[in-house]
Design a protein around this motif. Structure first.
Motif: not given
Length: 234
Positions: A107-126
């Motif tokens: 997540e630290q090395v992702l560009p901003p747009g992909l970092r947002r997708r990573a955060a969204a994926s983690a938030l929405s996945t259980q």
């Protein structure tokens, strides 16, 4: 890697050599049209690479000095796949921080747009937690390199009767089976294919030398595991 991704990676490597590159020069190097060069440059920008351009006649591109970030050519769906896979490993191995640490680094090395997708994926996945699946990821990496290079590995193995022995194998695959990680490999001293529990392997190390590849005698590991050969494993 598909052709566009491979070409974009080649474009990035050219820009990373420094200086300005004209559109015709890049088109010639990549064997594509100037229009394709411009489209690939835009793709790099969308991924977060700071590619500067000199407009007008003799248009040229350059990568901003200091912008030599890793050639991470992932799209949003790739990021979702990677993050979800790591979340599965985190849920399966709650006492092992390796997957969570890896996710944080990615997540630290992702560009901003992909970092947002990573955060969204983690938030929405259980992921519903299953039984813990411990794994020594350093050993997994050593085994993976050995499989790719047709190499051999040595290790100390403790069997179900708590007897320790030194083993040398040509590893074929490591597999997750019934909540445990196993290694399928050809045991050199015993001249047979065997199954080893990864958590019973210690001091896993690659052996120097060049070895002839071992051809796995079954169509799949699943087929082997349901045969007498599978039942003869450790």
């Amino acid at each position: 890697m598909d052709a566009p991704s491979h070409r974009t990676l080649h474009l990035l490597s050219l820009l990373q050599t420094g200086g300005e590159w004209s559109v015709p020069d890049l088109a010639a190097r990549l064997a594509v049209s100037p229009r394709t060069v411009r489209r690939d440059v835009q793709r790099l920008r969308d991924l977060g690479y700071d590619v500067r351009s000199r407009p007008g006649p003799g248009a040229a591109y350059r990568l901003r000095p200091g912008a030599r970030i890793p050639p991470l050519l992932l799209d949003a769906d790739d990021v979702t796949t990677i993050i979800t896979g790591l979340l599965v490993l985190e849920a399966w191995s709650p006492e092992d921080p390796a997957a969570a640490v890896a996710r944080g680094k990615i997540e630290q090395v992702l560009p901003p747009g992909l970092r947002r997708r990573a955060a969204a994926s983690a938030l929405s996945t259980q992921i519903l937690r299953a039984e813990p699946v411990p794994a020594e990821w350093g050993a997994v990496g050593t085994l993976a390199d050995a499989v790719a290079q047709d190499a051999r590995v040595a290790f100390t193995y403790t069997d179900q009767h708590h007897r320790a022995s030194e083993r040398v194998i040509a590893p074929h695959r490591h597999v997750l089976r019934k909540g445990r990680w196993y290694v399928v490999g050809f045991d050199i001293d015993r001249d047979d294919w065997r199954l080893f529990r990864l958590d019973r392997m210690r001091e896993v190390r690659a052996l120097p030398g060049v070895f002839a590849p071992r051809e796995f005698p079954f169509a799949s590991v699943e087929e082997w595991l349901t045969s007498d050969f599978g039942r003869s494993g450790s």
